[in-house]
Scaffold this active site. Structure first.
Site, PDB file in Angstrom:
ATOM      1  N   HIS A  13      29.486  60.796  46.147  1.00  0.00           N
ATOM      2  CA  HIS A  13      28.875  61.693  45.164  1.00  0.00           C
ATOM      3  C   HIS A  13      29.105  61.207  43.736  1.00  0.00           C
ATOM      4  O   HIS A  13      29.995  60.395  43.452  1.00  0.00           O
ATOM      5  CB  HIS A  13      29.450  63.107  45.313  1.00  0.00           C
ATOM      6  CG  HIS A  13      30.932  63.168  45.090  1.00  0.00           C
ATOM      7  ND1 HIS A  13      31.498  63.197  43.831  1.00  0.00           N
ATOM      8  CD2 HIS A  13      31.965  63.189  45.956  1.00  0.00           C
ATOM      9  CE1 HIS A  13      32.801  63.240  43.935  1.00  0.00           C
ATOM     10  NE2 HIS A  13      33.129  63.231  45.211  1.00  0.00           N
ATOM     11  N   GLN A  15      30.095  61.707  39.634  1.00  0.00           N
ATOM     12  CA  GLN A  15      31.340  62.211  39.028  1.00  0.00           C
ATOM     13  C   GLN A  15      31.365  63.742  39.010  1.00  0.00           C
ATOM     14  O   GLN A  15      30.406  64.394  38.603  1.00  0.00           O
ATOM     15  CB  GLN A  15      31.472  61.700  37.597  1.00  0.00           C
ATOM     16  CG  GLN A  15      32.798  62.073  36.948  1.00  0.00           C
ATOM     17  CD  GLN A  15      32.800  61.859  35.446  1.00  0.00           C
ATOM     18  OE1 GLN A  15      31.989  62.444  34.730  1.00  0.00           O
ATOM     19  NE2 GLN A  15      33.689  61.010  34.967  1.00  0.00           N
ATOM     20  N   SER A  16      32.488  64.313  39.445  1.00  0.00           N
ATOM     21  CA  SER A  16      32.691  65.764  39.408  1.00  0.00           C
ATOM     22  C   SER A  16      33.602  66.132  38.238  1.00  0.00           C
ATOM     23  O   SER A  16      34.209  65.272  37.594  1.00  0.00           O
ATOM     24  CB  SER A  16      33.323  66.244  40.720  1.00  0.00           C
ATOM     25  OG  SER A  16      34.695  65.847  40.771  1.00  0.00           O
ATOM     26  N   LEU A  17      33.694  67.433  37.986  1.00  0.00           N
ATOM     27  CA  LEU A  17      34.594  67.897  36.931  1.00  0.00           C
ATOM     28  C   LEU A  17      36.039  67.504  37.225  1.00  0.00           C
ATOM     29  O   LEU A  17      36.801  67.159  36.311  1.00  0.00           O
ATOM     30  CB  LEU A  17      34.484  69.418  36.779  1.00  0.00           C
ATOM     31  CG  LEU A  17      33.156  69.931  36.207  1.00  0.00           C
ATOM     32  CD1 LEU A  17      33.070  71.443  36.357  1.00  0.00           C
ATOM     33  CD2 LEU A  17      33.007  69.521  34.745  1.00  0.00           C
ATOM     34  N   ASP A  18      36.439  67.521  38.490  1.00  0.00           N
ATOM     35  CA  ASP A  18      37.793  67.091  38.848  1.00  0.00           C
ATOM     36  C   ASP A  18      37.979  65.600  38.613  1.00  0.00           C
ATOM     37  O   ASP A  18      39.048  65.171  38.155  1.00  0.00           O
ATOM     38  CB  ASP A  18      38.092  67.435  40.310  1.00  0.00           C
ATOM     39  CG  ASP A  18      38.481  68.898  40.512  1.00  0.00           C
ATOM     40  OD1 ASP A  18      38.495  69.658  39.522  1.00  0.00           O
ATOM     41  OD2 ASP A  18      38.778  69.274  41.658  1.00  0.00           O
ATOM     42  N   ASN A  19      36.972  64.791  38.939  1.00  0.00           N
ATOM     43  CA  ASN A  19      37.056  63.355  38.655  1.00  0.00           C
ATOM     44  C   ASN A  19      37.247  63.120  37.163  1.00  0.00           C
ATOM     45  O   ASN A  19      38.060  62.298  36.737  1.00  0.00           O
ATOM     46  CB  ASN A  19      35.781  62.627  39.094  1.00  0.00           C
ATOM     47  CG  ASN A  19      35.533  62.665  40.580  1.00  0.00           C
ATOM     48  OD1 ASN A  19      34.394  62.783  41.019  1.00  0.00           O
ATOM     49  ND2 ASN A  19      36.580  62.563  41.397  1.00  0.00           N
ATOM     50  N   ARG A  64      29.519  69.128  45.346  1.00  0.00           N
ATOM     51  CA  ARG A  64      29.344  67.890  44.587  1.00  0.00           C
ATOM     52  C   ARG A  64      28.560  66.861  45.389  1.00  0.00           C
ATOM     53  O   ARG A  64      27.768  66.099  44.832  1.00  0.00           O
ATOM     54  CB  ARG A  64      30.690  67.343  44.115  1.00  0.00           C
ATOM     55  CG  ARG A  64      31.732  67.060  45.206  1.00  0.00           C
ATOM     56  CD  ARG A  64      33.086  66.850  44.533  1.00  0.00           C
ATOM     57  NE  ARG A  64      34.173  66.437  45.420  1.00  0.00           N
ATOM     58  CZ  ARG A  64      34.944  67.284  46.096  1.00  0.00           C
ATOM     59  NH1 ARG A  64      34.718  68.584  46.031  1.00  0.00           N
ATOM     60  NH2 ARG A  64      35.948  66.827  46.845  1.00  0.00           N
ATOM     61  N   GLU A  91      35.693  65.853  51.961  1.00  0.00           N
ATOM     62  CA  GLU A  91      36.802  65.038  51.468  1.00  0.00           C
ATOM     63  C   GLU A  91      38.070  65.402  52.236  1.00  0.00           C
ATOM     64  O   GLU A  91      38.179  66.503  52.802  1.00  0.00           O
ATOM     65  CB  GLU A  91      36.987  65.290  49.967  1.00  0.00           C
ATOM     66  CG  GLU A  91      38.156  64.562  49.302  1.00  0.00           C
ATOM     67  CD  GLU A  91      38.064  63.057  49.404  1.00  0.00           C
ATOM     68  OE1 GLU A  91      38.205  62.539  50.536  1.00  0.00           O
ATOM     69  OE2 GLU A  91      37.898  62.393  48.366  1.00  0.00           O
ATOM     70  N   TYR A  94      43.828  67.543  50.361  1.00  0.00           N
ATOM     71  CA  TYR A  94      45.010  67.052  49.654  1.00  0.00           C
ATOM     72  C   TYR A  94      46.154  68.059  49.622  1.00  0.00           C
ATOM     73  O   TYR A  94      47.194  67.797  49.011  1.00  0.00           O
ATOM     74  CB  TYR A  94      44.643  66.614  48.235  1.00  0.00           C
ATOM     75  CG  TYR A  94      44.264  65.158  48.140  1.00  0.00           C
ATOM     76  CD1 TYR A  94      45.193  64.151  48.387  1.00  0.00           C
ATOM     77  CD2 TYR A  94      42.970  64.773  47.801  1.00  0.00           C
ATOM     78  CE1 TYR A  94      44.851  62.814  48.300  1.00  0.00           C
ATOM     79  CE2 TYR A  94      42.613  63.435  47.710  1.00  0.00           C
ATOM     80  CZ  TYR A  94      43.561  62.462  47.961  1.00  0.00           C
ATOM     81  OH  TYR A  94      43.216  61.127  47.875  1.00  0.00           O
ATOM     82  N   HIS A 161      32.277  61.634  50.382  1.00  0.00           N
ATOM     83  CA  HIS A 161      33.407  61.601  49.454  1.00  0.00           C
ATOM     84  C   HIS A 161      34.209  60.311  49.605  1.00  0.00           C
ATOM     85  O   HIS A 161      34.092  59.607  50.608  1.00  0.00           O
ATOM     86  CB  HIS A 161      34.290  62.820  49.705  1.00  0.00           C
ATOM     87  CG  HIS A 161      33.529  64.100  49.636  1.00  0.00           C
ATOM     88  ND1 HIS A 161      33.422  64.852  48.500  1.00  0.00           N
ATOM     89  CD2 HIS A 161      32.793  64.752  50.581  1.00  0.00           C
ATOM     90  CE1 HIS A 161      32.662  65.906  48.726  1.00  0.00           C
ATOM     91  NE2 HIS A 161      32.267  65.870  49.986  1.00  0.00           N
ATOM     92  N   GLY A 162      35.059  60.059  48.623  1.00  0.00           N
ATOM     93  CA  GLY A 162      35.815  58.819  48.616  1.00  0.00           C
ATOM     94  C   GLY A 162      36.569  58.543  49.897  1.00  0.00           C
ATOM     95  O   GLY A 162      36.485  57.460  50.470  1.00  0.00           O
TER      96      GLY A 162
END
Length: 213
Positions: A13, A15-19, A64, A91, A94, A161-162
């Site tokens: 995806h 860039q997100s706000l968290d990225n 995202r 994702e 975490y 996602h990554g």
């Protein structure tokens, strides 16, 4: 680029706000930034420029990835393409790291430990998932739902996602746990897999974000 019938395209995806804030996202659900929206549009335009079209797409249940895919399909001229969204492509979770700034996490647990949680195959962050645990849901979903479509001659787009993509790349490329440590997939990076008649990987092309804009 020679675009055959049996094609699997993977993309992380935009860039997100968290990225943007260098936060651990996991199963959090941040929106795309303006840059992320631009990355998604650029990726769709690039694929169209190269002659790509798709028969179906897969994505996660997180917005995202879904928003990125929708913007790409607009650019491809395929806004009504069948899309299958599943938590299997989310994702990695975490756990206690979710929402924390990565620099702050290093100050709490140490740089070496945080690096292991982020990049190694087996290390499990508190209350979260290791990459191995992520692969345990991603790979079976791929083999059950995605691979049969690609092997049947359909062109398949996967926006995820990554880490869900890292686990899938590990499977597709036959990487071992030591090799996957060095694999990083940036936002809006595209990986193109061409399959042979038996459904095996014939070639792979990586398109970093810098080549897409």
């Amino acid at each position: 680029m020679d675009i055959g019938k049996q094609m699997l395209v993977l993309m992380r995806h935009g860039q997100s706000l968290d990225n943007e804030q260098d936060l651990f996202s996991g199963w959090r659900n941040p929106a795309l930034t303006a840059r992320g929206v631009a990355e998604a549009h650029a990726a769709g335009r690039k694929l169209k420029e190269l002659g790509f079209s798709f028969n179906l797409a897969f994505t996660s249940k997180l917005r995202r990835a879904q928003h990125t895919l929708a913007l790409m399909l607009e650019e491809l001229g395929q806004p009504t393409l069948p899309v299958h969204a599943d938590t299997a492509l989310n994702e990695r979770d975490y756990g206690a790291l979710s929402g924390l700034n990565k620099t702050g996490a290093r100050s709490l647990w140490g740089a070496e430990q945080v690096h292991l949680w982020r990049k190694s195959y087996d290390a499990v962050p508190p209350g979260g998932e290791s990459l191995a645990m992520t692969a345990a849901r991603v790979v079976p979903f791929y083999e059950r739902e995605i691979a049969p479509c690609a092997r049947a001659g359909k062109r398949v787009l996967v926006v995820a996602h990554g880490n869900s993509l890292r686990s899938l790349v590990m499977h597709l490329d036959g990487l071992d746990p030591e090799e996957i440590v060095g694999v990083n997939i940036a936002t809006s990076e595209i990986l193109i897999y061409c399959l042979n008649k038996r459904g095996h990987i014939a070639s792979k092309t990586a398109m970093p974000a810098s080549s897409i804009a």
